[in-house]
Design an enzyme around this catalytic site. Sequence first.
Site, mmCIF file in Angstrom:
data_model
loop_
_atom_site.group_PDB
_atom_site.id
_atom_site.type_symbol
_atom_site.label_atom_id
_atom_site.label_comp_id
_atom_site.label_asym_id
_atom_site.label_seq_id
_atom_site.Cartn_x
_atom_site.Cartn_y
_atom_site.Cartn_z
ATOM 1 N N GLU A 56 5.175 14.642 1.414
ATOM 2 C CA GLU A 56 5.126 13.268 1.939
ATOM 3 C C GLU A 56 6.553 12.831 2.248
ATOM 4 O O GLU A 56 7.418 12.870 1.369
ATOM 5 C CB GLU A 56 4.521 12.323 0.902
ATOM 6 C CG GLU A 56 3.054 12.592 0.637
ATOM 7 C CD GLU A 56 2.469 11.668 -0.427
ATOM 8 O OE1 GLU A 56 1.245 11.522 -0.436
ATOM 9 O OE2 GLU A 56 3.237 11.103 -1.241
ATOM 10 N N ASP A 67 6.892 0.200 -4.693
ATOM 11 C CA ASP A 67 7.772 1.202 -5.282
ATOM 12 C C ASP A 67 8.614 0.656 -6.416
ATOM 13 O O ASP A 67 9.069 -0.484 -6.384
ATOM 14 C CB ASP A 67 8.694 1.785 -4.195
ATOM 15 C CG ASP A 67 7.918 2.600 -3.178
ATOM 16 O OD1 ASP A 67 7.223 3.525 -3.607
ATOM 17 O OD2 ASP A 67 7.977 2.287 -1.977
ATOM 18 N N TYR A 181 -5.871 9.522 -2.082
ATOM 19 C CA TYR A 181 -4.734 9.367 -2.993
ATOM 20 C C TYR A 181 -5.151 8.366 -4.065
ATOM 21 O O TYR A 181 -5.369 7.197 -3.783
ATOM 22 C CB TYR A 181 -3.523 8.861 -2.205
ATOM 23 C CG TYR A 181 -2.211 8.798 -2.965
ATOM 24 C CD1 TYR A 181 -2.117 8.251 -4.247
ATOM 25 C CD2 TYR A 181 -1.031 9.270 -2.387
ATOM 26 C CE1 TYR A 181 -0.911 8.193 -4.922
ATOM 27 C CE2 TYR A 181 0.193 9.204 -3.056
ATOM 28 C CZ TYR A 181 0.242 8.667 -4.320
ATOM 29 O OH TYR A 181 1.439 8.592 -4.994
#
Length: 281
Positions: A56, A67, A181
């Site tokens: 990725e 994040d 995911y």
Amino acid sequence: MSDVPSNSTRISRRFVELRESGELGIVAYITAGDPSLDATLKFVLALAEAGADVIELGVPFSDPLADGPTIQRASERALKSGTTLAGVMDLVRRIRQSSQVPLVLFSYYNPILQMGLEKFASEAASAGADGVLATDLTPEESEDYRRILGAHQLDTIFLGAPTSTDERLAKIATCSSGFLYLISRTGVTGAKDALPDDLPALLRRARRATQLPIAVGFGISLPGHVSVLGGLADAAVVGSALVSEIEKAQSADAAAAALGVKIRSLKEAARHGLSRREVAP
């Protein structure tokens, strides 16, 4: 299961190979352009050579809400080095001169929208990308995105979470291709010492929702995590632990070497951990 359509992506084909060999896949995330695009090219080739099954490439963004601090800092470094979405596309072209490793563009939706969906899909496909994960795009708002990316044979990967209801997981799975995911825990990205206790139950719920391969991310950093997941998931996603190696290395060559060591240890755990089995519904 080994009869894969000829129009399938490198991602789908790799997961078929992993399933047939009974092996857990390793999906490696790094931020493109950290510390430079030339360095990222070295890193990708080192990851692929060490055995990463899917890579990725994070497109740096100024407001990376999902994040944790490690990847936020990587995004800042990449933006400071002048990395753009167009630059990342060019990087994919350069990677394709040396490697056929499956590549996912991992981006927030804003840069994609700025480029324009049709141009983005066309450029990504011609560069040699295999799939796209837009972290903050919801299934409800993804119809045009999925149609246009699908027309260019790009997989559209979506995120499932512990907070997703069974109905929600089914909707996410319907919109996904390549793999689903699955976020192992709530919160932001970052390496952790232990996996959540409720992860097996979350994986069972996800299995009921989809036939797609399931990759588990957020907090995966140690060979022990990979050994545990070997009996539960199809792949482990490793991100912050790799980005941290890049951050602390003294040079791009040293970082590439450290990434190779890390991936080899995780692949070793994947091969010698629990043999893969379907999670009972």
